[in-house]
Motif scaffolding. Sequence first.
Motif, short mmCIF file in Angstrom:
data_model
loop_
_atom_site.label_atom_id
_atom_site.label_comp_id
_atom_site.label_asym_id
_atom_site.label_seq_id
_atom_site.Cartn_x
_atom_site.Cartn_y
_atom_site.Cartn_z
N GLU A 78 4.67 -11.05 0.06
CA GLU A 78 3.33 -10.46 -0.01
C GLU A 78 2.58 -11.06 -1.20
O GLU A 78 3.17 -11.34 -2.25
N THR A 79 1.26 -11.23 -1.05
CA THR A 79 0.43 -11.71 -2.15
C THR A 79 0.00 -10.53 -3.01
O THR A 79 -0.62 -9.58 -2.52
N VAL A 80 0.35 -10.57 -4.28
CA VAL A 80 -0.03 -9.53 -5.23
C VAL A 80 -1.13 -10.09 -6.13
O VAL A 80 -0.95 -11.12 -6.77
N PRO A 103 -8.87 -13.74 -11.62
CA PRO A 103 -7.72 -13.07 -11.00
C PRO A 103 -6.53 -14.00 -10.82
O PRO A 103 -6.68 -15.21 -10.75
N CYS A 104 -5.37 -13.39 -10.73
CA CYS A 104 -4.12 -14.12 -10.59
C CYS A 104 -3.49 -13.73 -9.26
O CYS A 104 -3.37 -12.55 -8.94
N SER A 105 -3.09 -14.73 -8.48
CA SER A 105 -2.50 -14.49 -7.17
C SER A 105 -1.03 -14.91 -7.19
O SER A 105 -0.72 -16.07 -7.45
N LEU A 106 -0.13 -13.96 -6.91
CA LEU A 106 1.30 -14.23 -6.92
C LEU A 106 1.92 -13.93 -5.57
O LEU A 106 1.65 -12.88 -4.97
N GLU A 107 2.76 -14.82 -5.06
CA GLU A 107 3.48 -14.62 -3.81
C GLU A 107 4.87 -14.09 -4.16
O GLU A 107 5.68 -14.79 -4.79
N VAL A 108 5.14 -12.85 -3.77
CA VAL A 108 6.35 -12.16 -4.20
C VAL A 108 7.08 -11.59 -2.98
O VAL A 108 6.44 -11.13 -2.03
N SER A 109 8.39 -11.63 -3.02
CA SER A 109 9.19 -11.00 -1.97
C SER A 109 8.83 -9.53 -1.86
O SER A 109 8.68 -8.84 -2.88
N ARG A 110 8.68 -9.04 -0.64
CA ARG A 110 8.24 -7.66 -0.44
C ARG A 110 9.20 -6.64 -1.04
O ARG A 110 8.79 -5.53 -1.38
N HIS A 166 3.76 -3.69 -1.93
CA HIS A 166 3.80 -3.46 -3.37
C HIS A 166 2.71 -2.46 -3.78
O HIS A 166 1.63 -2.45 -3.22
N LYS A 167 3.06 -1.61 -4.75
CA LYS A 167 2.14 -0.61 -5.29
C LYS A 167 2.21 -0.66 -6.80
O LYS A 167 3.32 -0.58 -7.36
N PRO A 168 1.06 -0.78 -7.52
CA PRO A 168 -0.28 -1.00 -6.99
C PRO A 168 -0.51 -2.46 -6.63
O PRO A 168 0.13 -3.34 -7.17
N ASN A 169 -1.41 -2.68 -5.72
CA ASN A 169 -1.84 -4.02 -5.34
C ASN A 169 -3.26 -3.92 -4.77
O ASN A 169 -3.41 -3.36 -3.69
N PRO A 170 -4.26 -4.39 -5.50
CA PRO A 170 -4.17 -5.23 -6.70
C PRO A 170 -3.82 -4.43 -7.97
O PRO A 170 -3.96 -3.23 -8.01
#
Length: 215
Positions: A78-80, A103-110, A166-170
């Motif tokens: 998921e993109t956070v 802003p910063c965009s991170l691809e993270v395992s759910r 993910h919580k919170p997102n953003p």
Amino acid sequence: MGFLIGVLTFGFGIWPSAILNGFNYLTSGELQFARNRIPSLTCAGRITLMKRTFVVSTLLACGMALSACASVTRGTTETVMIYASPDGAQIGTSIGLTCNTSPCSLEVSRKTKFAVTVSKEGYKTQTVQVTTAVAPGGVAGMAGNVLVGGVIGVGIDAASGATLDHKPNPVLVELVPLNPKNPKTPKGDLSQVREQIAAKQREQEAAAMRKTGGV
């Protein structure tokens, strides 16, 4: 909610028992005896044996081929998004990912929980814990798995974390200056970003209402 519970109950009641019964049949002494006696079976007996084996094989194949609905439709990452203010704040995470701009965009395992730390000279460092929770879309995917993929699909989704968000997102971080009276270190302000996010959410809700026939 009652409908969803009914769907889950039906799926968990039917598919696991069907698959387990198939395995029990394949490993039973009856089938082994039938294999040994195939040459002496009548034509009708051979056809019956073939039909039973085909049904069990089909159940297992369907469970594997159509399993992991959420893993397919939602993906396992998921993109956070991370917003930090004021400009120039450094963004770091407990999983090693960093950003120098917002802003910063991170691809993270759910299924990965992590911490976001934002810092800048003259400001108090802030840390936000990003956790995970089952999303509405993940519940729908799990319900589909119960009916179609059985316990195999549910297990795959659970292991991959495909049902999670993910919580919170953003993540929104407004840094507080060490010296509030210093004009060179104004307090972080993300009010415009909050308004943009709220407007986007309203648009998405309106689109969902139109899609379902609501007003």
